[in-house]
Design a protein around this motif. Structure first.
Motif: not given
Length: 286
Positions: A141-149
């Protein structure tokens, strides 16, 4: 170079106090932590260690430098029995340092998708001490998707973090200290330390004996040859009672208050401050 993430000014002063704590309290938990890490790696498989094929050159490069240069220079007697040349697979090249070094290592590469220009994806990791997340679900996953929560990440931090990752040169190290309060003393936690969007808060009787300040000392660096980035962090825990007795209680109470006063007020919800905040603040101020 350093960065902050959506907290008020009180958190900044508290982080200064955390840095003082690091200097004053030498880590005496190495052997116990290493025993725990080896047990977790053995029992939990790719929940703790995993890598895709394209990250292997970066993992091998970092392994060779760490085992053949860095650790041998700093601790010549401790790690001399570990092979300098990387093992046959990237996963094993992560298992070995993960079993001997009390630090988590995450490896990221620029995305090959044209739509993700300038963005990095997680390609491999050894992470024995997650704080309420499942690393296996974040690989590729990309950073933004990793940090979705994470509350406010897309709005406040995505562009900043992408710029930092893309621009980081070889030899430059980005440092950051992250902090949290947990109402358990577990180091390996796949869930429960966060409240995610859509989840309800539940009343909880806070056991102050098991309530700790959990900090991560984080670094970001780029290996010499590959285009990868290595994100590393080490976890420290300090009992709340120790913080109070060490006269940093007022700083911590101010930082807790700042969770809802910074640029991302929902951080107090995400970090479960709405559950433990008042109890911990009252204890620190009593």
């Amino acid at each position: 170079m350093s960065y902050q993430s959506g907290f008020g000014a009180s958190s900044l002063f508290f982080l200064i106090g955390v840095a003082w704590f690091y200097r004053r309290n030498r880590d005496k938990t190495y052997l116990d932590r290493i025993r725990l890490r080896k047990q977790l790696i053995e029992n939990h498989g790719n929940t703790i260690v995993d890598a895709n094929k394209i990250i292997a050159p970066a993992v091998n490069e970092f392994y060779t430098w760490m085992m053949g240069t860095d650790l041998l220079l700093r601790y010549p007697m401790m790690f001399q029995t570990i092979a300098i040349s990387p093992p046959a697979t990237a996963i094993e090249a992560l298992r070995l340092p993960g079993s001997h070094i009390d630090t988590e290592f995450l490896f990221l590469l620029p995305s090959s998708n044209p739509a993700d220009e300038g963005k990095y994806k997680l390609g491999g990791y050894v992470a024995c001490f997650p704080s309420g997340f499942h690393m296996r679900k974040k690989i590729n996953l990309t950073l933004v998707n990793i940090h979705t929560p994470v509350s406010g990440y897309a709005a406040k931090l995505e562009k900043l973090m992408d710029r930092i990752f893309a621009a980081l040169p070889v030899g430059k190290i980005v440092k950051r200290v992250n902090w949290d309060i947990t109402t358990n003393i577990d180091l390996f936690v796949l869930g429960g330390n966060r409240i995610y969007k859509g989840e309800d808060t539940k009343e909880e009787k806070i056991d102050l004996v098991k309530t700790v300040l959990r900090c991560e000392k984080q670094t970001l660096r780029r290996p010499l040859k590959s285009k990868a980035l290595v994100f590393a962090f080490k976890t420290f825990q300090y009992p709340i009672r120790q913080i109070k007795e060490g006269r940093n209680g007022e700083l911590l109470a101010g930082a807790i208050e700042g969770l809802s006063e910074g640029s991302v007020p929902r951080m107090a919800y995400y970090k479960r401050g709405v559950v433990w905040g008042e109890t911990v603040k009252n204890f620190l101020g009593s």
